[in-house]
Design an enzyme around this catalytic site. Structure first.
Site, short mmCIF file in Angstrom:
data_model
loop_
_atom_site.label_atom_id
_atom_site.label_comp_id
_atom_site.label_asym_id
_atom_site.label_seq_id
_atom_site.Cartn_x
_atom_site.Cartn_y
_atom_site.Cartn_z
N SER A 161 0.94 -1.05 -0.08
CA SER A 161 0.07 0.17 -0.03
C SER A 161 0.74 1.26 0.11
CB SER A 161 -0.86 -0.05 1.02
OG SER A 161 -1.75 -1.15 1.00
N ILE A 214 0.94 -9.59 -8.25
CA ILE A 214 0.73 -9.06 -9.57
C ILE A 214 -0.45 -10.07 -10.22
CG2 ILE A 214 1.36 -8.28 -11.74
CD1 ILE A 214 2.53 -6.61 -9.24
N GLU A 269 -10.00 1.80 -9.52
CA GLU A 269 -9.88 0.44 -8.93
C GLU A 269 -10.61 0.19 -7.74
OE1 GLU A 269 -6.09 -2.63 -7.54
OE2 GLU A 269 -5.73 -0.56 -8.08
N GLY A 284 -4.99 -1.46 -1.84
CA GLY A 284 -5.01 -0.70 -0.67
C GLY A 284 -5.91 -1.26 0.30
#
Length: 389
Positions: free
Chosen positions: A134, A159, A243, A365
């Protein structure tokens, strides 16, 4: 369905997409969940049907449709009970491709965006690092300019599409001394020497390939820089709002799927001479859950509508992700409990749904980071602004 946001054309699209998923995707889900590999043919089928181009320009093969087609796309992907498959699709279409669309020049769009829309190329977005997910400004991957090339060194982790993608959209520090202001965005071909990927073993999202990626003296043409050098951080922050809204929509959709499935189960499951949907304790608990999902859904639709009008909704999108993912986790947990022992069995959908949902408060996040971002806005009066064009 709320007609304030969805037209008859939207509903026709929803029905056709549901039928597509049932015919082309659902028969393969168990295999992909077991292997952790989504076969290439389905990407091409999505491309053929235009699903990757819903909100992109017709110039590059897109359909240039409004944001509520994207909302439908996200919602229905959550209702086939494979968070990993859904993530692979939307991470390609709305994480990697968003940067190509917003920061890429015409050459980059022709080379990467157009074949991404058609399903010929798969992309991934590389931001999080082993040293901190984050903490975007604290990333350590560097891109040092050498003549007409950049030399990239560092690593990324968590990823989605990180193993099997054809190109990578990578954030790296071009001026490390400037911290967040020294970051830039690049698009890199997978076969470029010096790139290696290690597949990660996850609790959920098992159909998707999640990777740790290393960059060892990777040479990237200077023409693969996207946007302006040093503007990477505001680019990333700007797209984080989208997102986070995606994660919020995903959450309310999978919670709704859990409720729909659980209600069908309750109407069929008998205990003490009657179906369990007649027991007051369960009925009232279900009513609470249905109310929470409806509130989250309406909030997310209103954010999508404001985003469609060009409003910078970073506060609202952050709130959406924080609360919607929390609600989804709690509801799916309770729904599994409603199924009793069957909820714990892999033959029923709630076990996988519980695992897949748990990434909601982490990815894009963490909830802890979001609380501090929201606190800065609502307590300290901090204003986040979109990247200057």
């Amino acid at each position: 369905m709320n007609s304030r946001y969805f037209t008859e054309e939207h509903e026709l699209f929803r029905k056709s997409f549901q039928e597509f998923l049932q015919k082309e995707v659902v028969p393969h889900i168990e295999k992909w969940e077991e292997t952790g590999t989504i076969e290439r043919f389905i990407w091409e089928k999505f491309g053929e049907m235009g699903y990757f181009g819903l909100n992109y320009s017709e110039e590059y093969g897109g359909l240039n449709l409004d944001i509520f087609y994207t909302v439908i796309f996200l919602e229905e992907l959550q209702k086939i009970n494979s968070g990993g498959f859904a993530a692979a699709m939307w991470a390609h279409a709305y994480l990697a491709m968003t940067h190509l669309d917003k920061e890429g020049d015409h050459r980059i769009k022709e080379k990467y965006l157009a074949p991404s829309i058609s399903g010929e190329k798969i992309g991934c977005l590389c931001i999080s690092e082993p040293s901190g997910g984050s903490d975007v400004a604290g990333m350590r991957t560097t891109a040092v300019k050498k003549g007409d090339k950049y030399l990239i060194n560092g690593s990324k982790t968590f990823i989605t599409n990180g193993v099997y993608s054809d190109y990578l959209v990578v954030a790296a520090k071009t001026a490390p001394e400037l911290k967040g202001k020294g970051m830039s965005i690049f698009v890199i071909d997978r076969e470029t020497p010096g790139i290696s990927a290690t597949k990660l073993n996850k609790l959920g999202w098992r159909a998707s390939d999640t990777a740790e990626i290393a960059f060892d003296n990777v040479e990237v043409p200077a023409s693969n820089l996207m946007g302006e050098e040093g503007k990477g951080f505001p680019y990333i922050m700007q797209h984080f709002a989208f997102e986070r809204l995606i994660m919020g929509i995903n959450a309310h959709a999978r919670a709704e799927f859990a409720l729909d499935y659980t209600l069908k189960y309750m109407k069929e499951r008998e205990a003490f001479g009657r179906t369990i949907d007649k027991f007051q304790a369960l009925r009232h608990s279900y009513a609470d859950m249905a109310s929470e999902v409806e509130m989250a859904k309406e909030f997310n639709y209103s954010i999508a509508e404001r985003m469609h009008r060009g409003v910078y909704v970073v506060k609202e999108a952050s709130m959406s992700k924080l609360l919607s993912t929390k609600i989804a986790d709690e509801i799916i947990y309770k729904c599994l409990q409603f199924l009793g022992g069957y909820g714990y069995m892999e033959d029923y959908p709630l076990a996988r749904l519980l695992r897949d949902s748990r990434l909601g408060p982490i990815g894009g996040g963490t909830s802890e980071i979001l609380r501090e971002i929201i606190a800065k806005m609502v307590i300290d009066g901090k204003e986040y602004k979109p990247a200057a064009k």
